[in-house]
Design a protein around this motif. Sequence first.
Motif, PDB file in Angstrom:
ATOM      1  N   THR A  63      -0.987  15.540  18.126  1.00 39.97           N
ATOM      2  CA  THR A  63      -1.460  16.798  17.557  1.00 39.97           C
ATOM      3  C   THR A  63      -2.873  16.707  17.002  1.00 39.97           C
ATOM      4  N   PHE A  64      -3.135  15.712  16.185  1.00 35.43           N
ATOM      5  CA  PHE A  64      -4.418  15.592  15.488  1.00 35.43           C
ATOM      6  C   PHE A  64      -5.179  14.346  15.909  1.00 35.43           C
ATOM      7  N   ARG A  65      -5.038  13.929  17.161  1.00 33.25           N
ATOM      8  CA  ARG A  65      -5.658  12.671  17.582  1.00 33.25           C
ATOM      9  C   ARG A  65      -7.176  12.684  17.463  1.00 33.25           C
ATOM     10  N   ASP A  66      -7.807  13.855  17.506  1.00 35.34           N
ATOM     11  CA  ASP A  66      -9.264  13.913  17.368  1.00 35.34           C
ATOM     12  C   ASP A  66      -9.714  13.712  15.928  1.00 35.34           C
ATOM     13  N   GLY A  67      -8.786  13.710  14.976  1.00 34.02           N
ATOM     14  CA  GLY A  67      -9.148  13.521  13.574  1.00 34.02           C
ATOM     15  C   GLY A  67      -8.526  12.291  12.953  1.00 34.02           C
ATOM     16  N   LYS A  68      -7.791  11.497  13.771  1.00 29.99           N
ATOM     17  CA  LYS A  68      -7.146  10.321  13.188  1.00 29.99           C
ATOM     18  C   LYS A  68      -8.196   9.335  12.712  1.00 29.99           C
ATOM     19  N   SER A  69      -7.847   8.623  11.665  1.00 25.49           N
ATOM     20  CA  SER A  69      -8.795   7.691  11.078  1.00 25.49           C
ATOM     21  C   SER A  69      -8.671   6.317  11.716  1.00 25.49           C
ATOM     22  N   ASN A  70      -9.647   5.479  11.408  1.00 21.08           N
ATOM     23  CA  ASN A  70      -9.606   4.096  11.874  1.00 21.08           C
ATOM     24  C   ASN A  70      -8.820   3.217  10.903  1.00 21.08           C
ATOM     25  N   THR A  71      -8.320   3.824   9.854  1.00 23.83           N
ATOM     26  CA  THR A  71      -7.519   3.100   8.866  1.00 23.83           C
ATOM     27  C   THR A  71      -6.135   3.727   8.807  1.00 23.83           C
ATOM     28  N   PRO A  72      -5.248   3.316   9.723  1.00 26.26           N
ATOM     29  CA  PRO A  72      -3.936   3.954   9.790  1.00 26.26           C
ATOM     30  C   PRO A  72      -3.106   3.812   8.519  1.00 26.26           C
ATOM     31  N   VAL A  73      -3.284   2.738   7.764  1.00 25.30           N
ATOM     32  CA  VAL A  73      -2.500   2.581   6.538  1.00 25.30           C
ATOM     33  C   VAL A  73      -2.897   3.660   5.525  1.00 25.30           C
ATOM     34  N   LYS A  74      -4.206   3.855   5.356  1.00 25.31           N
ATOM     35  CA  LYS A  74      -4.686   4.887   4.434  1.00 25.31           C
ATOM     36  C   LYS A  74      -4.234   6.275   4.907  1.00 25.31           C
ATOM     37  N   GLU A  75      -4.323   6.504   6.198  1.00 22.71           N
ATOM     38  CA  GLU A  75      -3.893   7.773   6.775  1.00 22.71           C
ATOM     39  C   GLU A  75      -2.394   7.981   6.540  1.00 22.71           C
ATOM     40  N   ALA A  76      -1.598   6.942   6.760  1.00 26.74           N
ATOM     41  CA  ALA A  76      -0.146   7.053   6.571  1.00 26.74           C
ATOM     42  C   ALA A  76       0.193   7.343   5.108  1.00 26.74           C
ATOM     43  N   VAL A  77      -0.516   6.708   4.184  1.00 30.66           N
ATOM     44  CA  VAL A  77      -0.268   6.958   2.761  1.00 30.66           C
ATOM     45  C   VAL A  77      -0.538   8.428   2.438  1.00 30.66           C
ATOM     46  N   GLY A  78      -1.664   8.959   2.915  1.00 32.06           N
ATOM     47  CA  GLY A  78      -1.978  10.372   2.703  1.00 32.06           C
ATOM     48  C   GLY A  78      -0.957  11.284   3.357  1.00 32.06           C
ATOM     49  N   PHE A  79      -0.560  10.938   4.580  1.00 33.86           N
ATOM     50  CA  PHE A  79       0.412  11.733   5.326  1.00 33.86           C
ATOM     51  C   PHE A  79       1.746  11.777   4.585  1.00 33.86           C
ATOM     52  N   PHE A  80       2.228  10.609   4.138  1.00 35.70           N
ATOM     53  CA  PHE A  80       3.498  10.567   3.435  1.00 35.70           C
ATOM     54  C   PHE A  80       3.404  11.245   2.069  1.00 35.70           C
ATOM     55  N   ALA A  81       2.236  11.206   1.430  1.00 33.63           N
ATOM     56  CA  ALA A  81       2.054  11.919   0.152  1.00 33.63           C
ATOM     57  C   ALA A  81       2.155  13.431   0.367  1.00 33.63           C
ATOM     58  N   VAL A  82       1.507  13.924   1.419  1.00 33.81           N
ATOM     59  CA  VAL A  82       1.600  15.358   1.750  1.00 33.81           C
ATOM     60  C   VAL A  82       3.056  15.717   2.037  1.00 33.81           C
ATOM     61  N   ASN A  83       3.754  14.847   2.765  1.00 36.20           N
ATOM     62  CA  ASN A  83       5.147  15.121   3.082  1.00 36.20           C
ATOM     63  C   ASN A  83       6.055  15.007   1.865  1.00 36.20           C
ATOM     64  N   ALA A  84       5.662  14.197   0.890  1.00 30.87           N
ATOM     65  CA  ALA A  84       6.437  14.131  -0.355  1.00 30.87           C
ATOM     66  C   ALA A  84       6.393  15.489  -1.058  1.00 30.87           C
ATOM     67  N   VAL A  85       5.233  16.128  -1.037  1.00 29.20           N
ATOM     68  CA  VAL A  85       5.129  17.470  -1.623  1.00 29.20           C
ATOM     69  C   VAL A  85       5.948  18.456  -0.788  1.00 29.20           C
ATOM     70  N   GLY A  86       5.875  18.334   0.549  1.00 28.79           N
ATOM     71  CA  GLY A  86       6.701  19.174   1.413  1.00 28.79           C
ATOM     72  C   GLY A  86       8.184  18.963   1.136  1.00 28.79           C
ATOM     73  N   LEU A  87       8.568  17.712   0.884  1.00 32.61           N
ATOM     74  CA  LEU A  87       9.953  17.403   0.526  1.00 32.61           C
ATOM     75  C   LEU A  87      10.330  18.070  -0.798  1.00 32.61           C
ATOM     76  N   LEU A  88       9.433  18.003  -1.766  1.00 29.01           N
ATOM     77  CA  LEU A  88       9.706  18.648  -3.053  1.00 29.01           C
ATOM     78  C   LEU A  88       9.896  20.156  -2.891  1.00 29.01           C
ATOM     79  N   ILE A  89       9.145  20.754  -1.981  1.00 22.77           N
ATOM     80  CA  ILE A  89       9.310  22.192  -1.714  1.00 22.77           C
ATOM     81  C   ILE A  89      10.704  22.457  -1.151  1.00 22.77           C
ATOM     82  N   ALA A  90      11.118  21.658  -0.136  1.00 25.53           N
ATOM     83  CA  ALA A  90      12.446  21.846   0.470  1.00 25.53           C
ATOM     84  C   ALA A  90      13.561  21.542  -0.523  1.00 25.53           C
ATOM     85  N   VAL A  91      13.418  20.429  -1.259  1.00 29.22           N
ATOM     86  CA  VAL A  91      14.449  20.063  -2.231  1.00 29.22           C
ATOM     87  C   VAL A  91      14.501  21.087  -3.366  1.00 29.22           C
ATOM     88  N   GLY A  92      13.351  21.621  -3.748  1.00 29.99           N
ATOM     89  CA  GLY A  92      13.326  22.658  -4.778  1.00 29.99           C
ATOM     90  C   GLY A  92      14.094  23.899  -4.345  1.00 29.99           C
TER      91      GLY A  92
END
Length: 162
Positions: A63-92
């Motif tokens: 989906t976003f391959r043109d914007g992926k970073s060269n630091t996948p660990v940092k990207e994954a941390v940000g991605f999972f943080a965004v999804n944690a908020v998405g999870l809080l929305i669903a769990v809420g």
Amino acid sequence: MGLLKELRRVGKFSVIGGIAFIVDIGLFNLLRLEPAGMGPMWAKVLSVTAATTVSWIGSRYWTFRDGKSNTPVKEAVGFFAVNAVGLLIAVGCLWFSHYVLGFTTTFADNVSGNVVGVLLGNVFRYLMYRHVIYRPEPGAEPTPRRAVVEFEDSAPSGGHAG
């Protein structure tokens, strides 16, 4: 960025989201079955974690391959943080429906957590992925491929190469 390209990106986001949604809903309901006997909150946390992993892989490499970073660990941390908020929305949404409104059936849990919560969470996720996590660097847009290769004419003007 052109409207057509953005619509294609939303389409890809939707496909990956659909796959992650199937993982989320399937695992959630499996964990809610009698043999597992898991409560709705932990079942949702585990199912969203599995779905987020599927979503990160699809988002990063398709989906976003043109914007992926060269630091996948940092990207994954940000991605999972965004999804944690998405999870809080669903769990809420699930918590409010289950514990405040008293809608405790499996159907009600699915509507509140997997329809309302996922819908609201996905709007948030897309905006964060598009504008924060996978924001292409300025000028980093891939160069469009040319369908026609241009050749310089090596013949003298007015004549034909023979």
